[in-house]
Design a protein around this motif. Structure first.
Motif, PDB file in Angstrom:
ATOM      1  N   PHE A 149      12.171 -51.084 -38.161  1.00 23.64           N
ATOM      2  CA  PHE A 149      11.103 -50.589 -39.025  1.00 23.64           C
ATOM      3  C   PHE A 149      11.511 -49.224 -39.571  1.00 23.64           C
ATOM      4  CE2 PHE A 149       9.117 -53.434 -36.019  1.00 23.64           C
ATOM      5  CZ  PHE A 149       8.257 -54.178 -36.790  1.00 23.64           C
ATOM      6  N   LYS A 150      11.741 -49.149 -40.865  1.00 22.63           N
ATOM      7  CA  LYS A 150      12.115 -47.891 -41.489  1.00 22.63           C
ATOM      8  C   LYS A 150      10.978 -47.461 -42.417  1.00 22.63           C
ATOM      9  CE  LYS A 150      17.066 -48.450 -40.948  1.00 22.63           C
ATOM     10  NZ  LYS A 150      18.415 -48.356 -41.564  1.00 22.63           N
ATOM     11  N   ILE A 151       9.999 -46.789 -41.800  1.00 27.14           N
ATOM     12  CA  ILE A 151       8.819 -46.312 -42.513  1.00 27.14           C
ATOM     13  C   ILE A 151       8.681 -44.830 -42.195  1.00 27.14           C
ATOM     14  CG2 ILE A 151       6.349 -46.634 -42.899  1.00 27.14           C
ATOM     15  CD1 ILE A 151       6.608 -49.392 -41.599  1.00 27.14           C
ATOM     16  N   PRO A 152       8.597 -43.956 -43.192  1.00 29.68           N
ATOM     17  CA  PRO A 152       8.542 -42.508 -42.909  1.00 29.68           C
ATOM     18  C   PRO A 152       7.258 -42.100 -42.207  1.00 29.68           C
ATOM     19  CG  PRO A 152       8.133 -42.941 -45.238  1.00 29.68           C
ATOM     20  CD  PRO A 152       8.555 -44.248 -44.644  1.00 29.68           C
ATOM     21  N   ASP A 153       7.331 -41.015 -41.436  1.00 32.01           N
ATOM     22  CA  ASP A 153       6.143 -40.456 -40.791  1.00 32.01           C
ATOM     23  C   ASP A 153       5.313 -39.641 -41.770  1.00 32.01           C
ATOM     24  OD1 ASP A 153       6.640 -41.529 -38.271  1.00 32.01           O
ATOM     25  OD2 ASP A 153       7.916 -39.848 -37.693  1.00 32.01           O
ATOM     26  N   LYS A 154       5.986 -38.957 -42.722  1.00 34.05           N
ATOM     27  CA  LYS A 154       5.261 -38.181 -43.717  1.00 34.05           C
ATOM     28  C   LYS A 154       6.031 -38.123 -45.023  1.00 34.05           C
ATOM     29  CE  LYS A 154       6.907 -33.665 -42.026  1.00 34.05           C
ATOM     30  NZ  LYS A 154       6.456 -32.349 -41.512  1.00 34.05           N
ATOM     31  N   VAL A 155       5.287 -38.020 -46.124  1.00 34.30           N
ATOM     32  CA  VAL A 155       5.876 -37.938 -47.459  1.00 34.30           C
ATOM     33  C   VAL A 155       5.044 -36.976 -48.296  1.00 34.30           C
ATOM     34  CG1 VAL A 155       6.847 -40.276 -47.385  1.00 34.30           C
ATOM     35  CG2 VAL A 155       4.554 -39.909 -48.296  1.00 34.30           C
ATOM     36  N   LEU A 156       5.626 -36.491 -49.368  1.00 32.85           N
ATOM     37  CA  LEU A 156       4.930 -35.586 -50.277  1.00 32.85           C
ATOM     38  C   LEU A 156       3.912 -36.335 -51.139  1.00 32.85           C
ATOM     39  CD1 LEU A 156       7.839 -33.295 -51.526  1.00 32.85           C
ATOM     40  CD2 LEU A 156       5.824 -32.553 -50.239  1.00 32.85           C
ATOM     41  N   ARG A 208       4.330 -45.498 -54.007  1.00 33.15           N
ATOM     42  CA  ARG A 208       4.080 -44.101 -54.338  1.00 33.15           C
ATOM     43  C   ARG A 208       2.935 -43.572 -53.472  1.00 33.15           C
ATOM     44  NH1 ARG A 208       5.439 -40.809 -58.459  1.00 33.15           N
ATOM     45  NH2 ARG A 208       6.280 -42.536 -59.713  1.00 33.15           N
ATOM     46  N   ALA A 209       3.099 -42.364 -52.971  1.00 31.57           N
ATOM     47  CA  ALA A 209       2.080 -41.735 -52.143  1.00 31.57           C
ATOM     48  C   ALA A 209       0.875 -41.342 -52.996  1.00 31.57           C
ATOM     49  CB  ALA A 209       2.655 -40.499 -51.454  1.00 31.57           C
ATOM     50  N   PRO A 210      -0.307 -41.286 -52.401  1.00 31.36           N
ATOM     51  CA  PRO A 210      -1.494 -40.809 -53.116  1.00 31.36           C
ATOM     52  C   PRO A 210      -1.292 -39.375 -53.613  1.00 31.36           C
ATOM     53  CG  PRO A 210      -2.116 -41.877 -51.070  1.00 31.36           C
ATOM     54  CD  PRO A 210      -0.630 -41.722 -51.038  1.00 31.36           C
ATOM     55  N   SER A 211      -2.120 -38.973 -54.564  1.00 31.22           N
ATOM     56  CA  SER A 211      -1.983 -37.641 -55.165  1.00 31.22           C
ATOM     57  C   SER A 211      -2.607 -36.535 -54.324  1.00 31.22           C
ATOM     58  CB  SER A 211      -2.603 -37.631 -56.561  1.00 31.22           C
ATOM     59  OG  SER A 211      -3.982 -37.989 -56.482  1.00 31.22           O
ATOM     60  N   LYS A 212      -3.379 -36.911 -53.293  1.00 25.11           N
ATOM     61  CA  LYS A 212      -4.019 -35.921 -52.440  1.00 25.11           C
ATOM     62  C   LYS A 212      -3.542 -36.077 -50.997  1.00 25.11           C
ATOM     63  CE  LYS A 212      -8.263 -35.633 -55.217  1.00 25.11           C
ATOM     64  NZ  LYS A 212      -9.740 -35.774 -55.199  1.00 25.11           N
ATOM     65  N   PRO A 213      -3.472 -34.974 -50.250  1.00 20.46           N
ATOM     66  CA  PRO A 213      -3.069 -35.052 -48.839  1.00 20.46           C
ATOM     67  C   PRO A 213      -4.031 -35.918 -48.036  1.00 20.46           C
ATOM     68  CG  PRO A 213      -3.004 -32.774 -49.613  1.00 20.46           C
ATOM     69  CD  PRO A 213      -3.697 -33.573 -50.682  1.00 20.46           C
ATOM     70  N   GLY A 214      -3.522 -36.536 -47.001  1.00 22.73           N
ATOM     71  CA  GLY A 214      -4.354 -37.386 -46.150  1.00 22.73           C
ATOM     72  C   GLY A 214      -3.481 -38.319 -45.340  1.00 22.73           C
ATOM     73  N   ILE A 215      -3.997 -39.500 -45.088  1.00 18.43           N
ATOM     74  CA  ILE A 215      -3.274 -40.502 -44.315  1.00 18.43           C
ATOM     75  C   ILE A 215      -3.271 -41.811 -45.086  1.00 18.43           C
ATOM     76  CG2 ILE A 215      -3.262 -41.895 -42.201  1.00 18.43           C
ATOM     77  CD1 ILE A 215      -4.506 -39.550 -40.750  1.00 18.43           C
ATOM     78  N   GLN A 216      -2.104 -42.431 -45.178  1.00 16.15           N
ATOM     79  CA  GLN A 216      -1.982 -43.746 -45.784  1.00 16.15           C
ATOM     80  C   GLN A 216      -1.572 -44.722 -44.683  1.00 16.15           C
ATOM     81  OE1 GLN A 216       1.006 -44.220 -48.921  1.00 16.15           O
ATOM     82  NE2 GLN A 216      -0.430 -45.509 -50.056  1.00 16.15           N
ATOM     83  N   ILE A 217      -2.171 -45.904 -44.696  1.00 12.28           N
ATOM     84  CA  ILE A 217      -1.932 -46.881 -43.636  1.00 12.28           C
ATOM     85  C   ILE A 217      -1.346 -48.156 -44.228  1.00 12.28           C
ATOM     86  CG2 ILE A 217      -2.991 -48.188 -41.747  1.00 12.28           C
ATOM     87  CD1 ILE A 217      -5.390 -46.190 -42.092  1.00 12.28           C
ATOM     88  N   ILE A 235       1.026 -43.036 -42.297  1.00  9.21           N
ATOM     89  CA  ILE A 235       1.938 -42.082 -42.915  1.00  9.21           C
ATOM     90  C   ILE A 235       1.145 -40.855 -43.319  1.00  9.21           C
ATOM     91  CG2 ILE A 235       3.546 -41.678 -44.827  1.00  9.21           C
ATOM     92  CD1 ILE A 235       4.006 -44.704 -44.920  1.00  9.21           C
ATOM     93  N   ASN A 236       1.608 -39.701 -42.936  1.00 10.23           N
ATOM     94  CA  ASN A 236       0.940 -38.454 -43.316  1.00 10.23           C
ATOM     95  C   ASN A 236       1.338 -38.081 -44.747  1.00 10.23           C
ATOM     96  OD1 ASN A 236      -0.083 -38.185 -40.676  1.00 10.23           O
ATOM     97  ND2 ASN A 236       1.802 -37.216 -40.003  1.00 10.23           N
ATOM     98  N   ILE A 237       0.345 -37.901 -45.604  1.00  9.23           N
ATOM     99  CA  ILE A 237       0.599 -37.485 -46.983  1.00  9.23           C
ATOM    100  C   ILE A 237       0.352 -35.973 -47.055  1.00  9.23           C
ATOM    101  CG2 ILE A 237       0.048 -37.889 -49.398  1.00  9.23           C
ATOM    102  CD1 ILE A 237       1.086 -40.367 -47.849  1.00  9.23           C
ATOM    103  N   VAL A 238       1.392 -35.221 -47.336  1.00  6.71           N
ATOM    104  CA  VAL A 238       1.316 -33.760 -47.284  1.00  6.71           C
ATOM    105  C   VAL A 238       1.681 -33.155 -48.637  1.00  6.71           C
ATOM    106  CG1 VAL A 238       1.812 -33.716 -44.808  1.00  6.71           C
ATOM    107  CG2 VAL A 238       3.699 -33.568 -46.445  1.00  6.71           C
ATOM    108  N   ASP A 239       1.204 -31.933 -48.881  1.00  8.58           N
ATOM    109  CA  ASP A 239       1.528 -31.278 -50.158  1.00  8.58           C
ATOM    110  C   ASP A 239       2.774 -30.415 -50.045  1.00  8.58           C
ATOM    111  OD1 ASP A 239       0.468 -29.281 -48.604  1.00  8.58           O
ATOM    112  OD2 ASP A 239      -1.295 -28.966 -49.862  1.00  8.58           O
TER     113      ASP A 239
END
Length: 241
Positions: A149-156, A208-217, A235-239
């Motif tokens: 499983f190659k899924i990142p823990d966090k992305v911008l 593509r990650a959401p435009s706002k910080p948060g959590i994507q599942i 996945i943690n979505i961070v700015d």
């Protein structure tokens, strides 16, 4: 603190462990040194009095309800909880592992879930909790499927990223089915994932990650001649990284 439904036929209806990802659960203010151990022992002993004493009323009711669901599905499930040092001001940090197994129609289904639990304490009660780095699998293949499983823990925020579920030993002539789907953090509804034949050795997706910080599942499933594997990853979505 988890939920699932067992596999049905190839049209799989998959329940997520959504209550693990609710961003409003937590643990207590003057945190005792042995709090993590006491919490672990209470969950393993099915003693909910500890939960009622250390959680606010709403949280206690919610956790009791969700705890009952995991025990119903995996009666012998066990928790391991370790308190770690947090580098975030006014936050406590627990590393939690939940594991268990259940026999259905002669097949053994194995649950394995790991996640980080960040929380603060308000008036001596659990408050402002956050689940991060959740990765849960349920599989009945006795680990015969060689999978990565190659899924990142966090992305911008707003960035593109890859999700790769790789079968390291793909079968040449055999059809393997699978699917993956994003979910909302606050969703309590059943999440249906429809399987499709996989033409390559796994699931490969660019998103593509959401435009706002948060959590994507993301949740998905692989159906293989050796068995099935379902997975859920947050996945943690961070700015900023």
């Amino acid at each position: 603190m988890f939920i699932l439904s067992l596999f049905k036929n190839i049209g799989v209806s998959l329940y997520l462990f959504i209550y693990l990802i609710i961003p409003y659960s937590a643990i207590s203010q003057t945190l005792k040194i042995d709090f993590a151990r006491d919490l672990e022992n209470s969950l393993n002993a099915r003693d909910l009095e500890f939960i009622k004493k250390n959680f606010g009323n709403d949280e206690s009711q919610n956790i009791t309800k969700q705890f009952s669901k995991i025990i119903n599905d995996f009666p012998e499930s066990k928790w391991k909880i370790k308190k770690l040092k947090s580098n975030i001001p006014n936050k406590n940090f627990l590393k939690i592992k939940v594991f268990g197994e259940k026999i259905v129609n002669g097949e053994i289904y194995i649950l394995n879930s790991n996640f980080d639990y960040l929380f603060t304490v308000v008036n001596g009660k659990i408050d402002e909790g956050l689940i991060k780095n959740l990765f849960t699998t349920i599989r009945n293949d006795n680990k015969k499927i060689d999978i990565s499983f190659k899924i990142p823990d966090k992305v911008l925020t707003g960035s593109k990223y890859d999700i790769d579920i790789i079968l390291n030993k793909p079968l040449e002539e055999v059809i393997i089915a699978g699917a993956i789907k994003p979910h909302q953090v606050n969703s309590f509804f059943e999440q249906e994932i429809l399987l499709e034949p996989l033409s390559s050795g796994g699931i490969f997706k660019m998103t593509r990650a959401p435009s706002k910080p948060g959590i994507q599942i993301w949740s998905g499933i692989i159906a293989h001649p050796e068995g099935m594997i379902t997975f859920t990853k947050s996945i943690n979505i961070v700015d900023k990284l």
